[in-house]
Design a protein around this motif. Structure first.
Motif, short mmCIF file in Angstrom:
data_model
loop_
_atom_site.label_atom_id
_atom_site.label_comp_id
_atom_site.label_asym_id
_atom_site.label_seq_id
_atom_site.Cartn_x
_atom_site.Cartn_y
_atom_site.Cartn_z
N TYR A 281 0.93 -1.32 0.23
CA TYR A 281 -0.30 -0.23 -0.30
C TYR A 281 0.82 1.34 -0.05
O TYR A 281 0.31 2.25 -0.78
CB TYR A 281 -0.67 0.01 1.01
N GLU A 282 1.92 0.70 0.95
CA GLU A 282 2.54 2.17 0.80
C GLU A 282 3.57 2.68 -0.29
O GLU A 282 3.38 3.27 -0.59
CB GLU A 282 4.25 2.58 1.62
N ARG A 283 3.96 1.33 -0.96
CA ARG A 283 4.34 1.15 -2.80
C ARG A 283 3.54 2.70 -3.45
O ARG A 283 4.17 3.57 -4.40
CB ARG A 283 4.67 0.13 -3.00
N PHE A 284 2.27 2.23 -2.53
CA PHE A 284 1.75 2.60 -4.13
C PHE A 284 0.89 3.71 -3.62
O PHE A 284 -0.48 4.34 -4.37
CB PHE A 284 0.42 1.55 -5.16
N GLY A 285 0.79 4.49 -2.49
CA GLY A 285 0.77 5.79 -1.50
C GLY A 285 -0.64 5.31 -1.90
O GLY A 285 -1.48 6.47 -0.73
N ILE A 286 -0.84 4.39 -1.77
CA ILE A 286 -2.55 3.99 -0.33
C ILE A 286 -2.77 3.91 1.35
O ILE A 286 -1.68 3.20 1.81
CB ILE A 286 -2.85 2.25 -0.69
N ASP A 287 -3.53 4.48 1.80
CA ASP A 287 -3.56 4.76 3.27
C ASP A 287 -3.95 3.60 3.85
O ASP A 287 -5.03 3.15 3.28
CB ASP A 287 -4.47 6.41 3.49
N CYS A 288 -2.83 3.02 5.10
CA CYS A 288 -3.60 2.32 5.23
C CYS A 288 -2.42 2.60 6.87
O CYS A 288 -1.94 2.75 7.35
CB CYS A 288 -2.97 1.11 5.04
N GLU A 289 -3.33 1.88 8.28
CA GLU A 289 -2.35 2.19 9.49
C GLU A 289 -2.76 0.88 10.04
O GLU A 289 -3.29 -0.16 9.61
CB GLU A 289 -3.42 3.08 10.82
N LEU A 290 -1.20 0.64 10.36
CA LEU A 290 -1.25 -0.96 10.71
C LEU A 290 -1.61 -0.87 12.43
O LEU A 290 -1.15 0.37 13.35
CB LEU A 290 0.20 -1.54 10.76
N LEU A 291 -2.50 -2.23 12.92
CA LEU A 291 -3.10 -1.64 14.42
C LEU A 291 -2.66 -2.76 15.65
O LEU A 291 -2.65 -3.92 14.99
CB LEU A 291 -4.26 -1.15 14.34
N SER A 292 -2.22 -3.30 16.78
CA SER A 292 -2.11 -3.66 18.01
C SER A 292 -2.34 -3.49 19.13
O SER A 292 -1.71 -2.42 18.94
CB SER A 292 -0.53 -4.22 17.64
N GLY A 293 -2.45 -3.82 19.91
CA GLY A 293 -2.85 -4.18 21.17
C GLY A 293 -3.69 -2.94 21.46
O GLY A 293 -5.24 -3.09 21.04
N SER A 294 -4.29 -1.74 22.27
CA SER A 294 -5.11 -0.99 22.07
C SER A 294 -5.92 -0.42 21.42
O SER A 294 -6.56 -0.01 20.87
CB SER A 294 -4.41 0.04 23.63
N ALA A 295 -4.89 -0.12 20.56
CA ALA A 295 -4.78 0.45 18.81
C ALA A 295 -6.07 0.04 18.20
O ALA A 295 -7.24 0.06 17.45
CB ALA A 295 -3.87 1.01 17.85
N LEU A 296 -5.67 -1.65 18.27
CA LEU A 296 -6.52 -2.41 17.44
C LEU A 296 -8.07 -2.59 18.52
O LEU A 296 -8.74 -2.76 17.39
CB LEU A 296 -5.64 -3.68 17.78
#
Length: 460
Positions: A151-166
């Motif tokens: 996604y980063e390679r093609f400029g696509i917004d995203c966010e990896l989540l774990s722990g409390s963020a998930l």
């Protein structure tokens, strides 16, 4: 049957949530037209609408065997992806030479899909609310990390989540990581069909329901379509028949009908939603080969679907395949394990749907009858938004237009044919066993690696 399923209704929740439009009359007498479209699901309706935009004075006829949207289109989960290639990773793996173009066109298609709904006043309950992809195992977490890099390679917004963020997005003991992508939409399948149908009729498309087409033949310079009532003669034809038995012999080995199954809960309270941390309207899917997809409905229920992908011997399309208690029981059990705080929840609806599964895992398109007929199918469970793109591709093909769509290799690449029975059932079973093994161990079996090398896949 478990208590959670004791009072389920056998049919899609979506149709029960919409007042049915009056049926269009069946074809009663022979007619001629400029364009005949066979099939009244998403692909056929988008084809009719876009054809009318391009040629407002054309006489366009749509022939539907039952009621518009009663089959695959009305039984989907309504996930509307920014992709025409079954996702970014699939584009990179199978079509590396044009992956950048496929990814760009997929995102463009979703934006234009939303604009079309707005321009035509189509109330599809479209929500650009995002999608959360969740992982249950270390190897699935690695898959999400690889997805984020792509996604980063093609400029696509995203966010990896774990722990409390998930946990703030979804709080379940089943999942240890997530990847949230905001540019992903949901629609109401039955409302989308009803509204597309309404707009097509308003623009002058003639729709005939309860009018199955049983055969095609040449009639001079025209193509004749045979129905039980009468023949239709058309200068051009679009086949938008999805997983139905195809009218062209050359397509009969190009895809197979695969069934998956869905449950919808009774309405959940605010406290119940809070107990699983699901505070937004985004859709969710887990990361296994055998995966679940789930979302909220407009009246506060949860659709919980997927996992089983069932092939019935001989490519059976019997109506009985739409109800499978074994799959419903499995889904209910997995729901309770995924959401322990909702273990006592009951389900209001249970149904199956058919998927036109291609060994390329993406839709394919082409022409026949000297370029007067176009077809698109093999969406492999990813047709809600891709059907619009496929409709435009077919219209380009019928007009011999040189466009970015017609120059793509992906739709024109012929799918690897499925073998005849009994080898077909054996091959599907072996592939599914390999996918299940990978889910359990994180190791891809040799058979699947061989299929990867040959550009063959099995997905939904």
């Amino acid at each position: 049957m478990t208590a959670a399923l004791a009072n389920t209704l056998p049919g899609p929740y979506w149709s029960s949530d919409v007042d049915a439009a009056p049926a269009c009359a069946a074809l009663a007498s022979a007619l001629s037209c400029d364009l005949a479209i066979v099939g009244g699901g998403f692909t056929g309706l988008w084809s009719a609408l876009k054809a009318k935009e391009q040629q407002p004075d054309a006489h366009i006829v749509l022939l539907e065997a039952g009621r518009c949207g009663q089959d695959a289109s009305g039984r989907t989960g309504g996930f509307c992806a920014p992709s025409i290639s079954h996702g970014v990773s699939n584009a990179l793996a199978r079509y590396p030479g044009e992956a950048e173009t496929l990814i760009r066109l997929g995102r463009q298609n979703l934006a234009e899909y939303a604009r079309d709904l707005d321009v035509h006043g189509i109330d599809a309950e479209f929500q650009l609310s995002g999608k959360l992809n969740v992982a249950a195992t270390p190897w699935q977490v690695q898959g999400l990390e690889a997805m984020a890099r792509n996604y980063e390679r093609f400029g696509i917004d995203c966010e990896l989540l774990s722990g409390s963020a998930l946990s703030e997005k979804l709080d379940s003991p089943a999942y240890v990581a997530g990847l949230f992508e905001p540019n992903y939409a949901l629609i109401h399948p039955a409302k989308t069909v009803k509204e597309l149908r309404r707009v097509c009729i308003a623009k002058g498309v003639e729709i005939f329901e309860d009018t199955p087409v049983s055969g095609l033949s040449r009639d001079g310079t025209l193509i004749a379509l045979q129905t039980p009532q009468a023949r239709v003669k058309a200068a051009k034809v679009i086949l938008a028949t999805n997983a139905a038995v195809p009218l062209l012999n050359k397509l009969k080995l190009a895809f197979i009908p695969i069934y998956d199954y869905s449950l919808v809960t009774e309405p959940l309270s605010a406290e119940q939603w809070a107990s699983i941390g699901w505070n937004g309207d985004y859709g969710i899917a887990d990361s296994g080969n055998q995966f679940h997809y789930f979302r909220k409905t407009p009246d506060g229920r949860m659709l919980w679907a997927g996992y089983d992908a069932i092939y019935h011997y001989g490519s059976s399309r019997d109506a009985a395949n739409l109800q499978r208690n074994e799959s419903f029981e499995r889904l209910a059990s997995q729901f309770a394990a995924t959401f322990p705080s909702l273990a006592d929840v009951t389900f209001s609806n249970a149904w199956g749907g058919v998927i036109d599964t291609s060994a390329r895992t993406t839709f394919f398109a082409g022409t026949a009858y000297g370029g007067q007929l176009a077809y698109a199918m093999g969406f492999t469970g990813q047709g809600v938004s891709a059907s619009r793109f496929a409709a435009l591709t077919m219209l380009d093909m019928l007009e011999s237009r040189d466009t970015e769509r017609t120059r793509l290799k992906m739709p024109r690449r012929w799918p690897v044919p499925f073998p005849p029975e009994p080898v077909r059932s054996l091959a599907v079973r072996m592939a599914q066993n390999g996918l299940a093994e990978e889910d359990l161990t994180g190791r891809r079996p040799a058979l699947l690696k061989l299929l990867d090398a040959l550009g063959i896949g099995f997905a939904s």
